[in-house]
Design a protein around this motif. Sequence first.
Motif, PDB file in Angstrom:
ATOM      1  N   GLY A   1      83.292  67.397  -0.485  1.00 34.08           N
ATOM      2  CA  GLY A   1      82.464  67.562  -1.665  1.00 34.08           C
ATOM      3  C   GLY A   1      81.216  68.344  -1.327  1.00 34.08           C
TER       4      GLY A   1
ATOM      5  N   LEU B   1      83.674  60.621   5.267  1.00 35.62           N
ATOM      6  CA  LEU B   1      83.046  61.490   4.286  1.00 35.62           C
ATOM      7  C   LEU B   1      84.112  62.346   3.612  1.00 35.62           C
ATOM      8  N   THR B   2      84.314  62.115   2.317  1.00 36.93           N
ATOM      9  CA  THR B   2      85.309  62.896   1.579  1.00 36.93           C
ATOM     10  C   THR B   2      84.727  64.255   1.216  1.00 36.93           C
TER      11      THR B   2
ATOM     12  N   ILE C   1      77.976  68.602   0.004  1.00 39.85           N
ATOM     13  CA  ILE C   1      77.070  67.890   0.897  1.00 39.85           C
ATOM     14  C   ILE C   1      76.215  68.906   1.636  1.00 39.85           C
TER      15      ILE C   1
ATOM     16  N   VAL D   1      73.538  65.367   7.542  1.00 32.65           N
ATOM     17  CA  VAL D   1      73.712  64.096   6.848  1.00 32.65           C
ATOM     18  C   VAL D   1      73.110  62.983   7.700  1.00 32.65           C
TER      19      VAL D   1
ATOM     20  N   ARG E   1      70.211  63.087  -1.407  1.00 35.42           N
ATOM     21  CA  ARG E   1      71.213  62.487  -2.284  1.00 35.42           C
ATOM     22  C   ARG E   1      71.943  61.371  -1.554  1.00 35.42           C
TER      23      ARG E   1
ATOM     24  N   ASN F   1      73.981  69.708   4.794  1.00 41.48           N
ATOM     25  CA  ASN F   1      73.725  69.260   6.174  1.00 41.48           C
ATOM     26  C   ASN F   1      72.254  69.400   6.531  1.00 41.48           C
TER      27      ASN F   1
ATOM     28  N   TRP G   1      72.792  59.189   8.736  1.00 38.41           N
ATOM     29  CA  TRP G   1      73.575  57.938   8.719  1.00 38.41           C
ATOM     30  C   TRP G   1      72.713  56.860   9.366  1.00 38.41           C
TER      31      TRP G   1
ATOM     32  N   ILE H   1      74.875  59.333  -0.549  1.00 38.10           N
ATOM     33  CA  ILE H   1      76.328  59.454  -0.481  1.00 38.10           C
ATOM     34  C   ILE H   1      76.974  58.077  -0.439  1.00 38.10           C
ATOM     35  N   LEU H   2      76.319  57.155   0.248  1.00 37.51           N
ATOM     36  CA  LEU H   2      76.848  55.793   0.379  1.00 37.51           C
ATOM     37  C   LEU H   2      75.694  54.836   0.591  1.00 37.51           C
TER      38      LEU H   2
ATOM     39  N   LYS I   1      72.773  59.592   3.502  1.00 40.17           N
ATOM     40  CA  LYS I   1      72.152  60.565   2.606  1.00 40.17           C
ATOM     41  C   LYS I   1      72.326  61.968   3.173  1.00 40.17           C
ATOM     42  N   ASP I   2      72.416  62.969   2.266  1.00 37.33           N
ATOM     43  CA  ASP I   2      72.469  64.332   2.752  1.00 37.33           C
ATOM     44  C   ASP I   2      71.055  64.897   2.855  1.00 37.33           C
TER      45      ASP I   2
END
Length: 233
Positions: A203, A200-201, A205, A209, A171, A207, A211, A173-174, A166-167
């Motif tokens: 887009g 991470l592609t 985001i 993030v 949101r 910071n 994980w 992300i995965l 998540k950011d």
Amino acid sequence: MIYGKTLVTTFKSVDGFTEENGKYYPNLAVSLVSKAGDTVLKQANLLPNSNKGLNLDMKDLRGQVSFANPIFSDKTYTLVYTLTDLKGEGVLTSTMDVELVKDPDIKIDAEKLEYKESYLFSPERKSVITNRKVGFNDKMLFIFEGLKGFTNKNGAVELGMTMVVKDDYGRVILDQPDLFLNQKVNPALVEQSIQASLILTKGAISNPVKWQVKIWDKNSDATITAKTFLEVE
């Protein structure tokens, strides 16, 4: 010293070498010794082509050691550099104790599971990520070593692994609910290394993030949850 970091040692303006044809011929070796007296790392020459001689104005010599596998955290090691003159008898020895600690930016919550190391790794750079700064499209591995405590059934264990990214705005992300699905795994392979992979592609985001990786035993209530924060640049 945080596990995974690289320590650079510089020997500045070293004199006393035998000079031939306007050059000198140093050799810099390094070893890392545990408190038990075991040599866990040894490199005989950190100065490529120094046997062919270095120019006399190149008197700053540098060696570096990355503190990762087969080195372990929560231990103290002695770092030993040996600088010798290949054309003479001069020797300089430098020793330093280094205490390794686990990465404080990785938070671990373990319930009935044990682990030895947990760290982020960049396959492209072939190094542990310790500054939390990563780039878009960089592949990252969240690695767990020495995992124990799973229920062994007929020589295999059943584990699950969830990964959520998540950011800063929350949101998602995965969100991968189970990377292992219904696989049965040799416990020796689980203990050796379990990895979660992330790219991470580029887009929008925000910071940092977050994980998070959770690993659990599907035949008990044993779990381990690890989380860290990344700065994507």
